[in-house]
Design an enzyme around this catalytic site. Structure first.
Site, PDB file in Angstrom:
ATOM      1  N   ASN A  89       0.827  -1.203   0.000  1.00 14.00           N
ATOM      2  CA  ASN A  89       0.000   0.000   0.000  1.00 14.00           C
ATOM      3  C   ASN A  89       0.864   1.257   0.000  1.00 14.00           C
ATOM      4  OD1 ASN A  89      -2.398   1.543   0.112  1.00 14.00           O
ATOM      5  ND2 ASN A  89      -3.349   0.064   1.506  1.00 14.00           N
ATOM      6  N   HIS A 119      23.372   0.856  12.394  1.00 11.21           N
ATOM      7  CA  HIS A 119      24.605   1.630  12.534  1.00 11.21           C
ATOM      8  C   HIS A 119      25.416   1.104  13.716  1.00 11.21           C
ATOM      9  CE1 HIS A 119      24.042   4.951   9.631  1.00 11.21           C
ATOM     10  NE2 HIS A 119      22.764   4.656   9.791  1.00 11.21           N
ATOM     11  N   SER A 144      -0.825  -0.884   9.074  1.00  8.59           N
ATOM     12  CA  SER A 144      -0.259   0.432   8.757  1.00  8.59           C
ATOM     13  C   SER A 144       0.731   0.899   9.822  1.00  8.59           C
ATOM     14  CB  SER A 144      -1.383   1.466   8.635  1.00  8.59           C
ATOM     15  OG  SER A 144      -2.250   1.138   7.583  1.00  8.59           O
ATOM     16  N   ALA A 162      -1.313  -2.633  13.628  1.00 14.49           N
ATOM     17  CA  ALA A 162      -0.909  -1.305  13.182  1.00 14.49           C
ATOM     18  C   ALA A 162      -0.091  -0.583  14.248  1.00 14.49           C
ATOM     19  CB  ALA A 162      -2.147  -0.479  12.841  1.00 14.49           C
ATOM     20  N   THR A 167      10.829  -6.206  16.640  1.00 12.09           N
ATOM     21  CA  THR A 167      12.254  -6.272  16.962  1.00 12.09           C
ATOM     22  C   THR A 167      12.776  -7.689  17.089  1.00 12.09           C
ATOM     23  OG1 THR A 167      11.818  -6.177  19.339  1.00 12.09           O
ATOM     24  CG2 THR A 167      12.128  -4.073  18.191  1.00 12.09           C
ATOM     25  N   ARG A 185      -1.859 -13.690  20.609  1.00 17.37           N
ATOM     26  CA  ARG A 185      -2.529 -14.992  20.621  1.00 17.37           C
ATOM     27  C   ARG A 185      -2.412 -15.643  19.262  1.00 17.37           C
ATOM     28  NH1 ARG A 185      -7.337 -14.551  17.859  1.00 17.37           N
ATOM     29  NH2 ARG A 185      -8.324 -12.497  17.758  1.00 17.37           N
TER      30      ARG A 185
END
Length: 210
Positions: A89, A119, A144, A162, A167, A185
């Site tokens: 999108n 970095h 999104s 969203a 991580t 879940r």
């Protein structure tokens, strides 16, 4: 340096040091990719034209079932691989030097950010970057404004809520959300999103219980 050599070194996770051979080659790719993304985002294109330009950006043809709604942003492009029936999108950003693989049927919501470079933590070496791939499995739905950091794998069928920041690896067939994203879940067989009538019934049941 050839593109094949560059991508092979990226796959090995070699550091990219400022002023080095890999950094110089990356800069060359950046210039070509910026030209192509400006072409993609500059005015209206049919989906056939979008696929043609996107194929130039990633350096390989995409399937006719691939769909993308511009604008789309990337500063490399040549380390992206997408499967069939993938939908991207508007407003997505791919930092793909470390490699981005998107499986068949995956859906990416607005403004998804995929970053495959880290970095160096040492301030004196902060400009040195380290690549690590992102792998998105089949039929994954990423909501999104999700950010995915380097080295993460998202399993087949997973949903990322969203606004999440992913991580760590996400297993298949789960819903994960949050900052950082955590598994909420499993996805139940035949499950569908709750609609307004479902929420109204849920509130009525809660009121009756009181």
């Amino acid at each position: 340096m050839t593109l094949e050599e560059y991508l092979a070194r990226m796959a090995r996770g070699e550091p990219i040091e400022p002023g080095g051979e890999m950094h110089a080659f990356m800069r060359e790719i950046n210039e070509e990719t910026m030209r192509l993304t400006f072409e993609l985002n500059g005015h209206y294109h049919t989906q056939e034209e979008v696929r043609a330009i996107f194929s130039k950006i990633i350096g390989k043809p995409v399937d006719k079932t691939f769909r993308l709604f511009p604008p789309f942003y990337t500063n490399c492009g040549k380390n992206i691989a997408v499967g069939k029936r993938v939908f991207i999108n508007t407003g997505c950003h791919f930092i793909d030097q470390g490699g981005i693989t998107i499986g068949d049927g995956a859906l990416l919501g607005n403004n998804v950010f995929l970053a495959t470079l880290n970095h160096d933590f040492d301030p004196k070496k902060r400009a040195t970057t380290y690549p690590a791939p992102i792998i998105i499995g089949k039929n994954v739905w990423i909501g999104s404004n999700v950010t995915v950091v380097p080295g993460v794998k998202i399993g087949d069928g997973a949903i990322i809520g969203a606004g999440s920041v992913v991580t760590r690896d996400i297993p298949p067939q789960v819903i994960a959300a949050g900052v950082p994203a955590k598994v909420i879940r499993l996805i139940r067989p035949g499950e569908r999103p709750r609609q307004r009538k479902d929420l109204s019934l849920e509130r009525m049941e809660m009121q009756d219980a009181e």
